[in-house]
Write an enzyme that holds these catalytic residues in place. Sequence first.
Site, PDB file in Angstrom:
ATOM      1  CB  SER A   1      -0.887   0.008   1.245  1.00 37.95           C
ATOM      2  OG  SER A   1      -0.095   0.277   2.381  1.00 37.95           O
ATOM      3  CE  LYS A   2      -0.505   8.433  -0.149  1.00 40.33           C
ATOM      4  NZ  LYS A   2       0.789   8.910   0.312  1.00 40.33           N
TER       5      LYS A   2
END
Length: 504
Positions: free
Chosen positions: A261-262
């Site tokens: 994920s970011k």
Amino acid sequence: MPETRVRFAPSPTGPLHIGGVRTALYNYLFAKKHGGKMILRIEDTDQTRFVPGAEAYIIESLAWCGIHFDEGISEGGPHAPYRQSDRRLLYAQYSEQLIKSGNAYYAFDTPDELEQLRKEAEAGKQTFIYNSLSRKSLRNSLTIPAAEVESLIAGETPYVVRFLVPENSEVVMDDIIRGRVVVKTETLDDKVLYKSDGLPTYHLANIVDDHLMEISHVIRGEEWLPSLPLHVLLYKAFGWEAPQFAHLPLLLKPDGNGKLSKRDGDRLGFPVFPMQWQDPKTGEISSGYRESGYYPDAFVNMLALLGWNPGTEQEIFSMEELIQAFSLERVGKAGSKFDPEKTKWFNHQYLINKANEQLAAEFITFVSLRNISTDPAYVLKIIPLVKERVSFVKDLWEETFFFFEAPQSYDVQVVQKRWKQETPAQMTALALVLESIEPFDTAHIDEAIKQWIEASGFGMGAIMNALRLLLVGTSKGPHLGDIMAIIGKQESLKRIQTGLHAIK
Ligand code: GLU
């Protein structure tokens, strides 16, 4: 054999994650390998999730990667338009077709009513599902008499169209990567296909468009696997032949489990987007591979090997080589851990294989940013000496600053370690030797220093370390003979004099 036609079908809900870029890449490689077509379709029917700028971002990112489309919103093509919001009028008839054939029904339950049912189920530790059991007691065209349904619709009562999942049967799905998967229809819910606001949901629009655009293979992320039973049932309900499916494994966090994920990127300091992205609402900037100094071919090479393997030891592949070597059969089922260090390694490999002229031209822009004027021929001499030491062109400055400016200070630790009482006299003597060298090139410099050291009986290490300190200011840098040959005799002697005064 029918033509191979694949599509990349992003929803413009934000920047494209590198997992999405990999999906586009695998589609592209597959299409090109089979002499087929690659289509870009923008799936923007969910207006609530629309983000301005996302569509342009997706297109620019893929172009940067060298992923090109044969048909799409910019290219046009026989199935235009390729943006679903521009195709909205088309979907109603397909929704009606399913109602007429008994494969879908109108449902009038309000959001509040459904929320209530969800809460009640939760209270009893159950999950509410709109399915073959519950639908018989809910407000829909299966339970309400036909005349009333008509008047509700005529009276503009909001409704949705739901797919009627067949009772007590099995859906058999074949996936190129995962093999055969069978699910029982009791586990599925009657998904919404169409809303009375005149927009289809993802499921309906996706299937209708894949059919109309004659897509032969649907290659997409594993997160769409739960939708596959519904999609297979939809093809059946329409009486259409389904494309072949391949669901790609997830990209996983570098540490631990779960989807990359970011937040992982922020936490561990690497981009998860191909290009920099500025959130139009918050103004927040997320870094990108392009702006971080990655070469697109290195980035693409790295992504290609995250999930696919060529079955050989080869790691460096051009796009052409990837196209030749790629096959879905060699895509694994298990997720691939993202490795930020390996990603840098790929850039390093591409960097050292670039022509020195290109690297020099790229590096000159960084040098100019420091208000230092230099010329390409000078930089070209430096590049081969240092390129092995960096993964990014921007990092070349750290390895080469002393070619452009004399030391402003001297590393205290190196001084302590290398600067002895006898050093100033040795350096003064060495300066005289250097002065007499003609021509002042690496070979002559090396030879003269070697002879002088042999004759004087000094230690090679002691002399060279002290000289390096005077010329560079630290203990780093390439071969000293090369440094002196490049900066020249006058500059070398000047640095020795300056250093002799400065270091006490
Ligand atoms: N619009 C979907 C997405 O954003 C497409 C999924 C598919 O390829 O079917 O990923």
